[in-house]
Scaffold this active site. Sequence first.
Site, short mmCIF file in Angstrom:
data_model
loop_
_atom_site.label_atom_id
_atom_site.label_comp_id
_atom_site.label_asym_id
_atom_site.label_seq_id
_atom_site.Cartn_x
_atom_site.Cartn_y
_atom_site.Cartn_z
N PHE A 36 0.76 -1.50 0.04
CA PHE A 36 -0.17 -0.08 -0.08
C PHE A 36 0.99 1.26 0.08
CE2 PHE A 36 -2.63 3.52 2.28
CZ PHE A 36 -3.59 3.28 1.54
N TYR A 38 0.55 5.66 0.22
CA TYR A 38 0.13 6.58 0.56
C TYR A 38 0.75 8.10 0.18
CZ TYR A 38 2.63 6.11 4.97
OH TYR A 38 3.54 5.60 5.61
N GLY A 39 1.99 7.56 -0.03
CA GLY A 39 2.66 9.26 -0.31
C GLY A 39 3.67 8.68 -1.87
N GLU A 113 11.91 2.82 3.53
CA GLU A 113 11.63 2.49 4.38
C GLU A 113 11.84 2.79 5.93
OE1 GLU A 113 9.01 4.96 3.43
OE2 GLU A 113 9.01 4.13 1.56
#
Length: 202
Positions: A36, A38-39, A113
């Site tokens: 997923f 989101y940014g 990340e």
Amino acid sequence: MVVSLPGMPPLSPSAPEIAAPYRAIGVAAGDDVWVFGYGSLMWNPGFPFVERRLATVRGWHRGFSVYSFRHRGTRACPGAVLGLDRGGACRGVAYRVAAAEAAGVLDYLWAREMQNAVYEPRLLTATLDSGTKVPTVAFTVLRGHEQYCGRLPPEELAGLIRQGVGESGRNVDYLVNTVQHLHELGIRDRNLEGLVERVATS
């Protein structure tokens, strides 16, 4: 067909020591994996995938909840970048990664990340635009980390974004570009749109 983006870094080979951390959060070895975004993962994933769908994760929201000490600020003059924080809902992009590529892709994402350990990888449930629910790997913000800034008042957060400049450029540009990319994907995020207005008028 696997979709690769130009400039994608080489993926690490699959190996038990690479796959183990992903199984610890519930990713099964030998299966396709959903990721997923989101940014920046929404428009710059950097990994091969076989399917890309708009998706919603409930119980989490996108927000500028991470102090940036490098890419959009410094320790002396920090900025703020996106995190996936508890509460609300977040519309983003889900990528399906083929099982044969999964270990290498997740290894790449860990390196991308998890450098400062401000994010906590989780297996969440995403609802695709088709209505199908899938388990998806997502990097959520760790509230106990020194870089967590998700409880700042709006004016203080806007001040961080106005002042922040780092290795990747101005924090204001990161915010504006994020909102523009969301619009291109057909995603409205009124919190971020309001933040753009606050940064511009303060």
